[in-house]
Motif scaffolding. Sequence first.
Motif, PDB file in Angstrom:
ATOM      1  N   THR A 279      61.624  31.213 -52.654  1.00 44.16           N
ATOM      2  CA  THR A 279      60.872  29.858 -52.205  1.00 44.16           C
ATOM      3  C   THR A 279      61.918  28.937 -51.621  1.00 44.16           C
ATOM      4  O   THR A 279      61.725  28.328 -50.690  1.00 44.16           O
ATOM      5  CB  THR A 279      59.908  29.492 -53.247  1.00 44.16           C
ATOM      6  OG1 THR A 279      58.956  30.528 -53.530  1.00 44.16           O
ATOM      7  CG2 THR A 279      59.226  28.197 -52.728  1.00 44.16           C
ATOM      8  N   LEU A 282      63.537  29.913 -48.536  1.00 50.24           N
ATOM      9  CA  LEU A 282      62.567  29.520 -47.378  1.00 50.24           C
ATOM     10  C   LEU A 282      62.272  27.984 -47.068  1.00 50.24           C
ATOM     11  O   LEU A 282      62.059  27.845 -45.855  1.00 50.24           O
ATOM     12  CB  LEU A 282      61.109  30.409 -47.565  1.00 50.24           C
ATOM     13  CG  LEU A 282      61.515  31.865 -47.651  1.00 50.24           C
ATOM     14  CD1 LEU A 282      60.399  32.595 -48.356  1.00 50.24           C
ATOM     15  CD2 LEU A 282      61.506  32.413 -46.230  1.00 50.24           C
ATOM     16  N   ILE A 288      63.364  34.390 -42.485  1.00 48.57           N
ATOM     17  CA  ILE A 288      62.708  35.129 -43.356  1.00 48.57           C
ATOM     18  C   ILE A 288      62.979  36.441 -43.296  1.00 48.57           C
ATOM     19  O   ILE A 288      63.031  37.376 -44.390  1.00 48.57           O
ATOM     20  CB  ILE A 288      60.977  34.924 -43.320  1.00 48.57           C
ATOM     21  CG1 ILE A 288      60.222  35.690 -44.351  1.00 48.57           C
ATOM     22  CG2 ILE A 288      60.891  35.806 -41.683  1.00 48.57           C
ATOM     23  CD1 ILE A 288      58.668  35.376 -44.208  1.00 48.57           C
ATOM     24  N   ARG A 304      56.876  37.422 -47.478  1.00 41.61           N
ATOM     25  CA  ARG A 304      56.011  36.248 -47.145  1.00 41.61           C
ATOM     26  C   ARG A 304      54.920  35.803 -48.436  1.00 41.61           C
ATOM     27  O   ARG A 304      54.639  34.446 -48.226  1.00 41.61           O
ATOM     28  CB  ARG A 304      54.964  36.648 -46.186  1.00 41.61           C
ATOM     29  CG  ARG A 304      55.677  37.085 -44.709  1.00 41.61           C
ATOM     30  CD  ARG A 304      54.526  37.042 -43.486  1.00 41.61           C
ATOM     31  NE  ARG A 304      55.196  37.271 -42.395  1.00 41.61           N
ATOM     32  CZ  ARG A 304      55.199  38.546 -41.768  1.00 41.61           C
ATOM     33  NH1 ARG A 304      54.711  39.500 -42.323  1.00 41.61           N
ATOM     34  NH2 ARG A 304      55.776  38.617 -40.513  1.00 41.61           N
ATOM     35  N   ASP A 307      56.798  32.445 -49.262  1.00 39.85           N
ATOM     36  CA  ASP A 307      56.590  31.596 -47.894  1.00 39.85           C
ATOM     37  C   ASP A 307      55.362  30.815 -48.126  1.00 39.85           C
ATOM     38  O   ASP A 307      54.571  30.887 -47.553  1.00 39.85           O
ATOM     39  CB  ASP A 307      56.900  32.144 -46.430  1.00 39.85           C
ATOM     40  CG  ASP A 307      57.261  31.387 -45.734  1.00 39.85           C
ATOM     41  OD1 ASP A 307      57.409  30.014 -46.025  1.00 39.85           O
ATOM     42  OD2 ASP A 307      57.161  31.775 -44.528  1.00 39.85           O
TER      43      ASP A 307
END
Length: 323
Positions: A279, A282, A288, A304, A307
């Motif tokens: 986390t 990002l 990514i 994801r 994210d």
Amino acid sequence: MTTQNPDSQNALPATNRRLTAVAYQRLADIPPEIEWFANLPNDATRRAYNNALKDFMGFTDITRPDEFRSVTRAHVIAWRDELVKRSLSGTTIRHRLAALSSLFEYLCERNAVTHNPVKGVKRPPVESYEGKTPALGDHQARALLDAPHSLSLKGKRDRALLATLLYHALRRDELCRLTVKDFRHERRGVRHLRVLGKGGKTRYIPLHPAASTLITEYLEAAGHGAEDSAPLFHPVSNNCAGVSSKALTPDGVYKLVREYSSNLGFEIGPHSLRATAATNALDHQADISKVQEWLGHANISTTRIYDHRRSRPEDSPTFKVSY
């Protein structure tokens, strides 16, 4: 003149045979159900699949491997419904059905069954792509890194271990498999960690300078820094001396993270440190696809999960409206 068999030079002498006739026949008689389980490469996968199959066998009262061949879709649906009644999460139910499906796919390949009864059984929907594992805030991560006493051997080890998790987003199994040699790798003049991940896949992660310093201090205090094949992180029997030659276990890592975080007022497990690192990277605009490679994810949809940039309130179109 005696004639020589042209294949005799390539044949192994009978005395070189590694298996006795009895052992050979015993291996030949192993049921495909047992063979499938033995062929699972990852210890964690083997444990998870073993638990899933034990649950299914207990539900259906299966006691012998060959009884799997009489399982129907109705049995699988009834088991799924039982798992739902037990209030297990959708993720857990999907994983257990996947384990059973893996077995039947193997049996189909071996022609032991005609079809996979798990196919067509509806599975619980994926709840969301947002991760449920809590990630720490920056101040909590810093507090956790500072929590171990830096003067004791155990404290030095624990600070190095926590830094390795927080700066490199490793799984706890990956951390426990690290050796001293894995810490010594250099690529293009930059120190890297060699990480053996899921499915036996190896990835190389640039070593963060802060973690490198803490690991070096720990190895100097522990005295096994010159042993390339030694585990990087050992159990420590006391604060002054006595380091085991074995690797720290995943359970030991879990208890260690749990204890330090609990003392700070937020009880978490090692996976939260992986979520924190992902986390944080990002949030600081890491690409990514690079984070996917860094984490060792096979699918970017898994990455994801970490994210949260799209869910930040300050980025909502609400605050772009102006009249």
